[in-house]
Design a protein around this motif. Structure first.
Motif, PDB file in Angstrom:
ATOM      1  N   SER A 106       0.847  -1.102  -0.026  1.00 60.80           N
ATOM      2  CA  SER A 106      -0.107   0.157  -0.234  1.00 60.80           C
ATOM      3  C   SER A 106       0.747   1.229  -0.131  1.00 60.80           C
ATOM      4  N   ILE A 107       0.445   2.433  -0.784  1.00 60.77           N
ATOM      5  CA  ILE A 107       0.939   3.655  -0.775  1.00 60.77           C
ATOM      6  C   ILE A 107       0.194   4.634  -0.320  1.00 60.77           C
ATOM      7  N   ALA A 108       0.652   5.578   0.719  1.00 59.19           N
ATOM      8  CA  ALA A 108      -0.258   6.758   1.002  1.00 59.19           C
ATOM      9  C   ALA A 108      -0.139   7.572  -0.097  1.00 59.19           C
ATOM     10  N   ALA A 109      -1.326   8.612  -0.157  1.00 54.71           N
ATOM     11  CA  ALA A 109      -1.390   9.679  -0.893  1.00 54.71           C
ATOM     12  C   ALA A 109      -0.291  10.660  -0.655  1.00 54.71           C
ATOM     13  N   GLY A 110       0.138  11.135  -1.900  1.00 58.11           N
ATOM     14  CA  GLY A 110       1.243  12.248  -1.960  1.00 58.11           C
ATOM     15  C   GLY A 110       2.463  11.359  -1.803  1.00 58.11           C
ATOM     16  N   GLN A 111       2.589  10.186  -1.476  1.00 56.30           N
ATOM     17  CA  GLN A 111       4.148   9.562  -1.287  1.00 56.30           C
ATOM     18  C   GLN A 111       4.682   9.209  -2.632  1.00 56.30           C
ATOM     19  N   PRO A 112       6.068   9.305  -2.602  1.00 58.77           N
ATOM     20  CA  PRO A 112       6.717   9.027  -4.214  1.00 58.77           C
ATOM     21  C   PRO A 112       6.555   7.372  -4.277  1.00 58.77           C
ATOM     22  N   LEU A 113       6.953   7.369  -5.820  1.00 62.13           N
ATOM     23  CA  LEU A 113       6.837   5.958  -6.296  1.00 62.13           C
ATOM     24  C   LEU A 113       8.286   5.437  -6.253  1.00 62.13           C
ATOM     25  N   THR A 114       8.677   4.093  -5.922  1.00 61.93           N
ATOM     26  CA  THR A 114       9.980   3.782  -6.050  1.00 61.93           C
ATOM     27  C   THR A 114       9.853   2.534  -7.029  1.00 61.93           C
ATOM     28  N   ARG A 115      11.108   2.364  -7.674  1.00 64.76           N
ATOM     29  CA  ARG A 115      11.401   1.414  -8.624  1.00 64.76           C
ATOM     30  C   ARG A 115      11.242   0.035  -7.586  1.00 64.76           C
ATOM     31  N   ASP A 116      11.558  -0.169  -6.574  1.00 61.40           N
ATOM     32  CA  ASP A 116      11.160  -1.172  -5.694  1.00 61.40           C
ATOM     33  C   ASP A 116       9.740  -1.514  -5.221  1.00 61.40           C
ATOM     34  N   GLY A 117       8.992  -0.517  -5.325  1.00 60.30           N
ATOM     35  CA  GLY A 117       7.710  -0.367  -4.837  1.00 60.30           C
ATOM     36  C   GLY A 117       6.799  -0.711  -5.682  1.00 60.30           C
TER      37      GLY A 117
END
Length: 304
Positions: A106-117
């Motif tokens: 899960s990724i919170a709103a406004g958080q950066p995307l990561t290549r590992d994520g």
């Protein structure tokens, strides 16, 4: 009286002179302070701002297993000193790179995307990342007629319909269809799990080929159902409307339709009914061979 008036005038004049001097001195002091502040500001130069880098972030919260779309992400300024090497930056990435990728967690709103994520299409663990916790992936064979002419895409929800022949012991063939699973999510077509791959660049809305297999996300019980019904007859997909929403899990049998329900042509013909009745009324004789007896209908109905 005249002496008192002269004295009063002197005091008033002196007070006016002191007030005027105070105003002049105050004005000069303020001008000097402004000049000193301006000189100090020129010496220090313009205000220094921390360098920033534009990184890719999610617009709203993204659950684990979500297949990302371009409208779910955006570029946002981020302090350069806080930028991780795994971030997608505007200098080395494009939004199209994350289309069809799947969030590992899960990724919170406004958080950066990561290549590992995220898991990119084609990665070995891609399908496992697409599945929601507790679900399984099963694959069925499809064609243009059983897959809605190729209009079914990964992420769509469908009903799974079984059509089969009812064997009634040598009588006329009977057919029946039933919805064995309802509201099932399509997670892949052939070996692709997003609708951006294998598109005609001149016409992005046109698929190059109609899929031959469809991978569905089902519960463990649903996987057993699909394995059994695949041996019973032909399976077809029925595309559900986006307005229907999704259910927490696929449902079992919803409807069943026989050939008699679908058309009156499947009913037993009058001639067949008469032949069956005549055979039942035909004379029968008992034949005994070697101690074994059997009943045989007499041909011709006993007519001479």
């Amino acid at each position: 009286m005249l002496l008192l008036s002269a004295r009063r005038l002197k005091f008033l004049s002196l007070a006016l002179l002191m007030s005027g001097g105070t105003v002049v001195l105050t004005h000069q002091w303020l001008q000097g302070a402004e000049m000193r502040a301006a000189t100090q500001a020129r010496a220090q130069g313009p205000a220094v701002t921390a360098p920033q880098t534009r990184v890719l972030v999610v617009r709203s919260a993204v659950p684990a297993g979500t297949i990302l779309r371009p409208d779910q992400v955006q570029w946002q300024a981020w302090p350069t000193e806080a930028v991780n090497a795994a971030y997608f930056t505007q200098a080395n990435s494009q939004i199209a790179q994350v289309q069809g990728a799947v969030a590992r967690s899960s990724i919170a709103a406004g958080q950066p995307l990561t290549r590992d994520g995220v898991v990119q299409p084609g990665d070995r663990s891609f399908m496992a990342a697409v599945l929601r916790p507790g679900y399984r992936a099963v694959t069925i064979n499809v064609s243009a007629s059983t897959a809605v002419a190729g209009f079914v895409m990964p992420g769509d929800h469908v009903d799974l319909i079984l059509s089969r022949n009812l064997d009634e012991g040598g009588q006329a063939k009977r057919f029946v269809s039933e919805t064995v699973l309802s509201d099932v999510r399509v997670v892949g077509l052939d070996q692709r799990a997003n609708d951006a791959k294998d598109k005609d660049p001149k016409d992005p809305k046109k698929d190059i080929a109609v899929p031959q297999t469809a991978t569905l996300e089902v519960t463990p019980k649903g996987a057993e159902v699909v394995a059994v019904v695949g041996e019973l007859g032909k399976l077809s997909l029925s595309l559900r409307s986006l307005a229907d929403g999704s259910q927490p899990a696929e449902h079992r049998v919803v409807t069943r339709t026989s050939d008699r329900d679908a058309t009156q042509m499947a009913a037993v013909r009058p001639a067949a009914r008469k032949a069956t009745a005549a055979a039942a009324k035909a004379p029968q004789v008992e034949v005994i061979r070697g101690g074994q007896s059997s009943t045989v209908a007499v041909a011709g109905g006993g007519q001479s």
